[in-house]
Design a protein around this motif. Structure first.
Motif, PDB file in Angstrom:
ATOM      1  N   GLU A   1       0.562  -1.262   0.043  1.00  0.00           N
ATOM      2  CA  GLU A   1       0.118   0.118   0.150  1.00  0.00           C
ATOM      3  C   GLU A   1       0.723   1.255   0.051  1.00  0.00           C
ATOM      4  O   GLU A   1       0.301   2.178   0.420  1.00  0.00           O
ATOM      5  CB  GLU A   1      -1.233  -0.023   1.077  1.00  0.00           C
ATOM      6  N   TYR A   2       1.850   1.266  -0.087  1.00  0.00           N
ATOM      7  CA  TYR A   2       3.080   2.024   0.291  1.00  0.00           C
ATOM      8  C   TYR A   2       3.695   2.267  -0.767  1.00  0.00           C
ATOM      9  O   TYR A   2       4.974   3.334  -0.642  1.00  0.00           O
ATOM     10  CB  TYR A   2       4.126   1.766   1.515  1.00  0.00           C
ATOM     11  N   VAL A   3       3.753   1.734  -1.574  1.00  0.00           N
ATOM     12  CA  VAL A   3       5.050   1.546  -2.872  1.00  0.00           C
ATOM     13  C   VAL A   3       5.323   2.821  -3.434  1.00  0.00           C
ATOM     14  O   VAL A   3       6.193   3.733  -3.895  1.00  0.00           O
ATOM     15  CB  VAL A   3       4.309   0.568  -3.679  1.00  0.00           C
ATOM     16  N   PRO A   4       3.797   4.337  -4.286  1.00  0.00           N
ATOM     17  CA  PRO A   4       4.172   5.689  -4.321  1.00  0.00           C
ATOM     18  C   PRO A   4       5.397   5.787  -3.230  1.00  0.00           C
ATOM     19  O   PRO A   4       5.486   6.606  -3.381  1.00  0.00           O
ATOM     20  CB  PRO A   4       3.023   6.163  -4.413  1.00  0.00           C
ATOM     21  N   GLU A   5       4.702   5.953  -1.962  1.00  0.00           N
ATOM     22  CA  GLU A   5       5.853   6.870  -0.964  1.00  0.00           C
ATOM     23  C   GLU A   5       7.315   6.430  -1.369  1.00  0.00           C
ATOM     24  O   GLU A   5       8.301   7.135  -0.126  1.00  0.00           O
ATOM     25  CB  GLU A   5       5.549   6.661   0.387  1.00  0.00           C
ATOM     26  N   ILE A   6       7.428   4.375  -1.308  1.00  0.00           N
ATOM     27  CA  ILE A   6       8.585   3.976  -1.177  1.00  0.00           C
ATOM     28  C   ILE A   6       9.582   4.950  -2.251  1.00  0.00           C
ATOM     29  O   ILE A   6      10.371   4.970  -2.506  1.00  0.00           O
ATOM     30  CB  ILE A   6       8.623   2.771  -1.260  1.00  0.00           C
ATOM     31  N   VAL A   7       9.016   4.656  -3.657  1.00  0.00           N
ATOM     32  CA  VAL A   7       9.142   5.796  -4.941  1.00  0.00           C
ATOM     33  C   VAL A   7      10.134   7.093  -4.259  1.00  0.00           C
ATOM     34  O   VAL A   7      10.424   7.047  -4.739  1.00  0.00           O
ATOM     35  CB  VAL A   7       8.672   5.163  -5.975  1.00  0.00           C
ATOM     36  N   ALA A   8       8.804   8.218  -3.869  1.00  0.00           N
ATOM     37  CA  ALA A   8       8.893   9.131  -3.610  1.00  0.00           C
ATOM     38  C   ALA A   8      10.290   9.097  -2.676  1.00  0.00           C
ATOM     39  O   ALA A   8      11.592  10.085  -2.899  1.00  0.00           O
ATOM     40  CB  ALA A   8       8.295   9.567  -2.777  1.00  0.00           C
ATOM     41  N   PHE A   9      10.610   7.974  -1.798  1.00  0.00           N
ATOM     42  CA  PHE A   9      11.804   8.064  -0.577  1.00  0.00           C
ATOM     43  C   PHE A   9      13.014   7.710  -1.378  1.00  0.00           C
ATOM     44  O   PHE A   9      13.958   8.366  -0.321  1.00  0.00           O
ATOM     45  CB  PHE A   9      11.372   6.663   0.789  1.00  0.00           C
ATOM     46  N   VAL A  10      13.202   6.724  -2.517  1.00  0.00           N
ATOM     47  CA  VAL A  10      14.355   6.631  -2.963  1.00  0.00           C
ATOM     48  C   VAL A  10      14.751   7.256  -3.926  1.00  0.00           C
ATOM     49  O   VAL A  10      16.239   7.839  -3.813  1.00  0.00           O
ATOM     50  CB  VAL A  10      13.573   4.598  -3.807  1.00  0.00           C
TER      51      VAL A  10
ATOM     52  N   PRO B   1       6.549  -9.558  -8.636  1.00  0.00           N
ATOM     53  CA  PRO B   1       5.442  -8.492  -9.025  1.00  0.00           C
ATOM     54  C   PRO B   1       6.002  -7.173  -9.560  1.00  0.00           C
ATOM     55  O   PRO B   1       7.186  -7.230  -8.539  1.00  0.00           O
ATOM     56  CB  PRO B   1       5.157  -8.952  -7.992  1.00  0.00           C
ATOM     57  N   SER B   2       5.762  -6.544  -9.849  1.00  0.00           N
ATOM     58  CA  SER B   2       6.756  -4.840 -10.295  1.00  0.00           C
ATOM     59  C   SER B   2       5.444  -4.317 -10.283  1.00  0.00           C
ATOM     60  O   SER B   2       4.577  -4.294 -10.425  1.00  0.00           O
ATOM     61  CB  SER B   2       6.777  -5.388 -11.714  1.00  0.00           C
ATOM     62  N   TRP B   3       6.219  -2.707 -10.489  1.00  0.00           N
ATOM     63  CA  TRP B   3       5.110  -1.664 -10.241  1.00  0.00           C
ATOM     64  C   TRP B   3       6.256  -0.738 -10.751  1.00  0.00           C
ATOM     65  O   TRP B   3       7.256  -0.253 -10.962  1.00  0.00           O
ATOM     66  CB  TRP B   3       5.348  -1.169  -8.590  1.00  0.00           C
ATOM     67  N   PRO B   4       5.357   0.242 -11.503  1.00  0.00           N
ATOM     68  CA  PRO B   4       6.057   1.168 -12.108  1.00  0.00           C
ATOM     69  C   PRO B   4       6.775   2.216 -11.364  1.00  0.00           C
ATOM     70  O   PRO B   4       6.148   2.621 -10.281  1.00  0.00           O
ATOM     71  CB  PRO B   4       4.808   2.056 -13.195  1.00  0.00           C
ATOM     72  N   CYS B   5       7.887   2.871 -11.485  1.00  0.00           N
ATOM     73  CA  CYS B   5       8.756   4.033 -11.498  1.00  0.00           C
ATOM     74  C   CYS B   5       9.890   4.379 -12.218  1.00  0.00           C
ATOM     75  O   CYS B   5       9.440   4.558 -13.411  1.00  0.00           O
ATOM     76  CB  CYS B   5       9.397   3.617 -10.119  1.00  0.00           C
ATOM     77  N   PRO B   6      10.970   5.354 -11.761  1.00  0.00           N
ATOM     78  CA  PRO B   6      11.617   6.403 -12.723  1.00  0.00           C
ATOM     79  C   PRO B   6      12.755   5.015 -13.369  1.00  0.00           C
ATOM     80  O   PRO B   6      13.051   5.497 -14.702  1.00  0.00           O
ATOM     81  CB  PRO B   6      11.744   7.255 -11.665  1.00  0.00           C
TER      82      PRO B   6
END
Length: 748
Positions: free
Chosen positions: A243-252, A331-336
């Motif tokens: 549930e926190y993948v967007p926050e994790i991407v921003a953190f990274v 599994p995967s999620w989109p990111c930069p």
């Protein structure tokens, strides 16, 4: 001491002077802080508010006693801070539902179930098991860890024992139910081996993300059920990685922007060398001696993330993944940086940072998480916030062993929480934890649990006795009784023990010492009550009630008593304690008094049948209803509401003791009978015949049958002859007694 003095001048009234009493400074709460490796005074950053983040479970299998070790211990600490020290604790915990272990287990479960659903024929199954055992055997031969090797050998043996009968059946041409039964046995025993083999061949073809979410969702639900069954308070907020993948991407991204992360082949790594060389940062604050431990670092990266290619992507072997480029079958999620998934360590930093900000008061986890997990958390969080104080106090619970052996899920040496709760209650498990320091290794064994059971019984009997004393009728003025020296002494001890409990809790929440002080207080109360009863004087109700209420309050704070119990352990299970007692006790008291009256009449009129019925009511009927009657000579019967299972166990143990007594009595009677028979047989022998059968010792005898020469023909010495004469005279006396008994007809 307070000082009150005064001076009187001429014509002036004396002016009293007063100074406050000189007292000692109250002890302050200190917590063992893994960051400093010492007990530090606990000072929250924001008044009484305490922010606390706890590393939660990775949900891919059943929760075990290792989880209980951490979460019961933290529950105790949390309750003590909240309910004893009156701090406002905001408790946040995560659930790891995206992880290498979860991905691998989910894939393997999915592939194995697909394989099972195809209902492989016996010949095909045997062929596949042979193929699966080849890489398994190679893995076994390469394993150097003795515990892991032993576990793999047991697994291999189990598969072989299940395979051989199926091969025999196939060769014999067996069919039908017999063959199918052996197929199912081999499928079950070879599940781990086949799953690993199927995953190595087909794992990359698993692309449905729902497969990777179904497994953790199920086991998270089971985890929450286990925690509720253990009376562990739920967190104030729970976070999930998924549930926190967007926050994790921003953190990274911010770590990269701050210069402490770098992108490599679609993954993002933390630059430990650059971070450690910065003047304002320190790497591996918790376990600096572990820096460079490649085994620990690789375990932290995960089974699916350690490969030669991944190692080449890093600038330094100590660097760790913040974000992992997903491979086929993950599994995967989109990111930069392309499709991928979070690294293990980053999840806690991003989720805790989102809720608790740039600095928290407490971070908790198991002792084995210190390096690399928590050290990496600290590094990446301080790189993100550009500070050096992300966590003020790190609390780590001790290891759990099983009967002295290392507990390990990977070694299949663990006890699930559900299994443990089949053997002992949640309170008993908690008492076992309370009787040990939260940061020491705890051995889950029969000895450990027996200590907890003894403590529970000891405290339970005290509460039941106090309840019985409080039920005795008394008018309103009778509740205030004159205190004698015994009451003054007990009250002094009461306050001394309370002070000792407080000091123990200030000393890094030392529940072991606190419980021992509480045990000692109960012991003093028991001696006081016994002395009062011996003197035919009533114990002071108010004083004993005060002690019992204090102990109840402390056990509630520790989570060992549910909230709905006013005094002592609740009876009849959670949610029924005080209501059940208040409802049924008046009726039981009337029944007890009626029974006492009937017993008195039966004794006076000598009617044993009625006494037997009264005993049957006490011993057989009422224990089934959770009621214990205790008869004391010359005193009213004591009525106690006790857990039914406890009473039935007591009854069974009592029967076993009585049976053992009966057996010993019968054995003693048989021995006595045998001794009497042997004595009678000895008495029958006339003294003139008693030595004649000892031809191997004596060769000549006189006219009375007394030996004169030994077996070699030598004459006996005077000393020997005198000794034999004494034996002869003793036998003569015994034989005369026998003849007299025969004449009187008293022989049996």
């Amino acid at each position: 001491m307070a000082a009150c003095t005064g001076e009187q001048g001429r014509g002036q009234r004396a002016q009293p002077r007063w100074s406050p009493p000189a007292g000692t400074e109250p002890c302050k709460l200190r917590l063992y802080n893994s960051l400093t490796r010492s007990k530090d005074v606990f000072v929250p950053q924001n008044g009484k508010k305490v922010t606390w983040y706890c590393c939660g479970p990775t949900v891919y299998d059943a929760s075990h006693m290792g989880h209980a070790r951490s979460y019961i211990s933290f529950d105790i600490l949390r309750r003590v801070l909240r309910d004893y020290f009156h701090l406002d604790v905001f408790y946040c915990m995560n659930v790891t539902d995206v992880d290498d272990k979860i991905i691998k287990r989910a894939r393997q479960n999915h592939l194995f179930e697909q394989y099972r659903e195809k209902r492989p024929q016996a010949a095909q199954l045997l062929e596949d098991v042979r193929a699966a055992l080849q890489p398994f055997s190679a893995k076994l031969s390469e394993t150097t860890d003795p515990d892991k090797k032993q576990m793999l050998q047991r697994l291999q043996q189990a598969v072989t024992l299940a395979r051989d009968p199926l091969e025999d059946a196939v060769r014999a041409g067996a069919a039908g139910e017999e063959l199918e039964a052996r197929v199912q046995v081999l499928l079950e025993e070879a599940k781990d081996v086949l799953s690993e083999w199927l995953d190595s061949r087909l794992g990359s073809e698993v692309t449905d993300n729902s497969i990777f979410s179904k497994l953790p969702k199920f086991w998270e639900e089971e985890f929450h059920k286990d925690m509720a069954a253990l009376n562990v308070l739920p967190p104030d907020v729970l976070t999930r990685v998924s549930e926190y993948v967007p926050e994790i991407v921003a953190f990274v991204q911010k770590i990269v922007d701050n210069g402490y992360g770098y992108v490599s082949n679609g993954s993002v790594y933390f630059d430990t060398v650059k971070f450690a060389s910065s003047e304002k940062h320190t790497y591996a604050k918790l376990v600096p001696e572990a820096v460079g431990d490649q085994k620990a670092l690789q375990e932290g990266e995960g089974d699916l993330s350690v490969s030669a290619d991944r190692l080449r992507e890093k600038r330094s072997a100590s660097d760790f993944a913040l974000w992992k480029a997903s491979k086929p079958g993950e599994p995967s999620w989109p990111c930069p940086w392309g499709k991928g998934r979070p690294g293990w360590h980053i999840e806690c930093s991003a989720m805790a940072g989102s809720l608790l900000g740039s600095s928290m008061d407490i971070h908790g986890g198991g002792f084995d998480l210190r390096f690399p997990h928590h050290d990496n958390e600290l590094a990446q969080s301080e790189a993100y916030f550009e500070n050096d104080c992300w966590v003020r106090y790190f609390l780590h619970t001790g290891h759990l062993t099983i009967a002295g052996c290392k507990m390990s899920k990977s070694l299949k040496n663990f006890v699930t929480i559900k299994d443990a709760l089949q053997r002992h209650s949640a309170r008993q498990l908690r008492l076992a934890f309370l009787l040990h320091s939260w940061r020491d290794t705890l051995d889950y064994s029969s000895n450990t649990m027996e200590c907890a059971l003894q403590y529970e019984r000891f405290m339970s009997e005290f509460f039941l006795n106090v309840k019985d004393i409080l039920r005795a009728p008394r008018d309103l003025t009778g509740q205030f009784e004159k205190w004698e020296d015994e009451e003054v002494e007990l009250n002094r001890n009461f306050y001394d023990r309370k002070a000792a409990v407080h000091e123990a809790l200030c000393d890094s929440v030392d529940t072991r010492s606190a419980l021992e002080e509480m045990r000692a207080l109960v012991g003093q109360c028991n001696l006081y009550v016994a002395a009062r009863k011996a003197a035919r004087r009533r114990p002071n109700r108010a004083l004993l009630e005060g002690v019992a209420l204090y102990l109840t309050r402390m056990l509630k704070i520790f989570g060992a008593i549910e909230e709905d119990s006013a005094l002592g352990f609740p009876v009849g299970g959670h949610g029924t304690g005080q209501n059940l007692e208040a409802t049924v006790m008046p009726y039981l008291q009337v029944l007890s008094e009626f029974r006492e009256g009937v017993r008195k009449i039966a004794r006076e009129k000598r009617v044993p049948e009625i006494l037997q019925l009264s005993d049957a009511l006490r011993d057989d009927v009422l224990p089934e209803l959770g009621v214990r009657l205790e008869d004391h000579e010359g005193l009213p019967t004591v009525v106690k509401l006790v857990d039914r299972d406890t009473l039935l166990k007591e009854r069974e143990e009592r029967k076993q003791v009585e049976e053992e007594k009966r057996r010993r009595k019968e054995e003693a009677a048989r021995r006595k009978q045998g001794q009497e028979a042997a004595r009678l047989a000895r008495m029958k022998v006339p003294p003139c015949e008693m030595f004649l059968s000892d031809s191997d010792k004596y060769s000549k005898f006189d006219e009375n049958g007394l030996p004169t020469h030994d077996a070699d023909g030598n004459e006996l010495s005077k000393g020997q002859a005198k000794k034999l004469r004494k034996l002869f005279e003793a036998q003569e006396k015994l034989h005369k007694e026998y003849l007299q008994m025969a004449q009187n007809g008293s022989l049996q």
